[in-house]
Enzyme design. Structure first.
Site: not given
Ligand code: ADP
Length: 474
Positions: A378, A280, A171, A246
């Site tokens: 961050e 990061c 995903k 990560e």
């Molecule tokens: P960033 O701040 O870099 O966007 P996130 O942790 O929000 O970091 O996003 C990283 C990945 O995790 C993306 O693919 C995002 O869609 C996914 N993501 C965000 N929330 C969820 C969740 N509740 N469950 C699974 N994946 C998630």
């Protein structure tokens, strides 16, 4: 450009609601992807589950041949992949080209490394036993990836997973699904059998829930924020999911009195402003020893003032847009908080907002104090806060005062001092006179709340392998 999801070797999802993908530099819609949910994710997992026995039975050499083909196709497609990346996440085109090379290097390296997944035999303590250790692929892998490296954060997982014999459901980030779909198109062209790789786009929460709770998924590999990483760890706890994480970082840069100032300036420029500060391992806070402080600041400001901000598709741009409004607001909040508490702005200090596009000028702050938000959270933007320190010990103390432990940087020409500091820094990666430490052959990952496990290098394939101990009674 309207794209579909890739499940079991079929492009599907025409019937689903469409999600728009927009260009952060212009605000324009550049395409759509389907809003896949739990059902589509389950179908992808089932496809990966069914493909696993055949794929894992191939020899490492056969799997390697598919990965080599994929590598060649990626290199042929550098331009379209790079353009897509710049369009959907904004990094300058030259950086996008670099990312395609970097992303492809993981496919190439693990095409080779898959052939070196060795087991071992162990001398027995009794004559009537033989002890054998073998490695097996973990099974179906669920990958969740971020937007800041739309290609490399996928291939860094895909390369070792496929080489190890695992099958894969990914995903991608909501902001950058189109690059992921282009990669899947290349996998299809490389002849990778159906079901071995599947791409699901859509809302993160339902897709994540299915990946985390479906017992057919044996392994979760995630790159993203510490906040979401913690949520996934909790969601996976019931099934004791095998997880690699990560997560976020808050990288310190230590510049000691005996640093080579050219190396310190040039590398810090890269470590800070590459990808607009949205990585990061970007330097987040800079500690400069008093004796070199003023000269470093002057040279660093001069160098950073030449960086050009704008649409990454244009020639000569160094810093593209901030990914979205939340990203921009966070950056500005960190800057305003520092200024309110007495920081001095020696470069930049402001952003450019037009419609739904957000840019931030390269910014350098001095007279920064440890309690400011920017020194603790961050920022993910082109902001360089500089704090003067009085000694090596003080620099190390401040550097380690964080729950994060991903990357740290140190500048000194003194060999003993460099080793001493590198050993004392509680970080998974230490760049000593080096601002760009990542490479396919090297282990990348963090300590403390920056993650679990390593990607890249020999460690990177271990995450996709189970160790099996076979004891034979004679
Ligand atoms: P960033 O701040 O870099 O966007 P996130 O942790 O929000 O970091 O996003 C990283 C990945 O995790 C993306 O693919 C995002 O869609 C996914 N993501 C965000 N929330 C969820 C969740 N509740 N469950 C699974 N994946 C998630």
């Amino acid at each position: 450009m309207d794209k579909l999801i890739y499940v079991n070797g079929i492009w599907t999802g025409e019937h689903l609601e469409k999600i728009k993908v927009s260009n952060p530099a212009t605000g324009e819609c550049i395409g759509t992807v389907p809003n896949g949910g739990r059902k589509e994710t389950r179908e992808a997992i089932d496809a990966a589950y069914k493909a696993f026995p055949e794929w894992s039975k191939l020899t490492a050499y056969e799997r390697s041949a598919y990965l080599e083909k994929l590598y060649d196709l990626m290199i042929e497609a550098i331009e379209p992949l790079a353009e897509m990346m710049t369009l959907e996440m904004g990094k300058p085109l030259a950086e996008s080209r670099g990312e395609v090379q970097y992303a492809a290097s993981f496919i190439k390296w693990y095409a080779e490394e898959g052939k070196r997944v060795y087991g071992r035999t162990i001398p027995s303590h009794v004559n009537h036993k033989r002890m054998i250790v073998t490695k097996q692929p973990v099974g179906v892998v669920g990958a969740i990836t971020p937007w800041n490296f739309p290609a490399a954060m996928i291939t860094r997982k895909l390369g070792p997973a496929l080489a190890a014999g695992c099958t894969f459901v990914v995903k991608p980030a909501d902001e950058t699904p189109l690059t992921a779909i282009m990669l899947a198109e290349l996998c299809e062209r490389a002849g990778i059998p159906k079901g071995v790789i599947n791409v699901i786009t859509g809302k993160a929460a339902p897709i994540g829930e299915e990946l985390l709770t479906n017992p057919r998924v044996n392994k979760i590999t995630f790159t993203g924020s510490t906040e979401v990483g913690k949520l996934l760890l909790k969601q996976g706890a019931d099934q004791v999911k095998n997880m690699s994480m990560e997560l976020g970082g808050h990288a310190p840069i230590l510049i000691l009195d005996d640093a080579d100032i050219d190396k310190a300036v040039n590398n810090t420029l890269l470590a800070k402003f590459r990808n607009g500060g949205q990585t990061c391992i970007c330097g987040n806070r800079i500690y400069v020893e008093a004796g070199i402080h003023d000269e470093f600041v002057e040279r660093f400001v001069r160098a950073a003032s030449k960086l050009k901000v704008g649409n990454g598709m244009k020639e000569g741009i160094d810093i593209g847009p901030v990914i979205n409004r939340q990203g921009y607001e966070k950056i500005d909040r960190h800057v305003q908080n520092a200024l309110k508490q007495g920081a001095k702005c020696v470069l930049g200090g402001s952003g450019i907002v037009e419609g739904d596009t957000y840019f931030y000028n390269p910014t350098i702050l001095t007279n920064v104090k440890p309690g400011m938000i920017i020194m603790n959270e961050e920022t993910f933007g082109p902001i360089a806060p500089i704090q003067k320190v009085n000694s090596e010990e003080e620099a190390i103390k401040f550097a380690n005062q964080t729950p994060y432990g991903l990357a740290a940087y140190v500048y000194t020409e003194n060999y003993a001092k460099g080793i001493r500091i590198a050993e004392k820094l509680n970080y998974g990666i230490v760049g000593w006179n080096d601002g760009v430490p990542s490479a396919a052959q090297s282990p990348f990952g963090g300590m403390k709340q920056s993650g679990i496990g390593r990607e890249g290098g020999t460690e990177g394939i271990e995450s996709y392998l189970e160790t099996k101990y076979i004891t034979v009674g004679l």
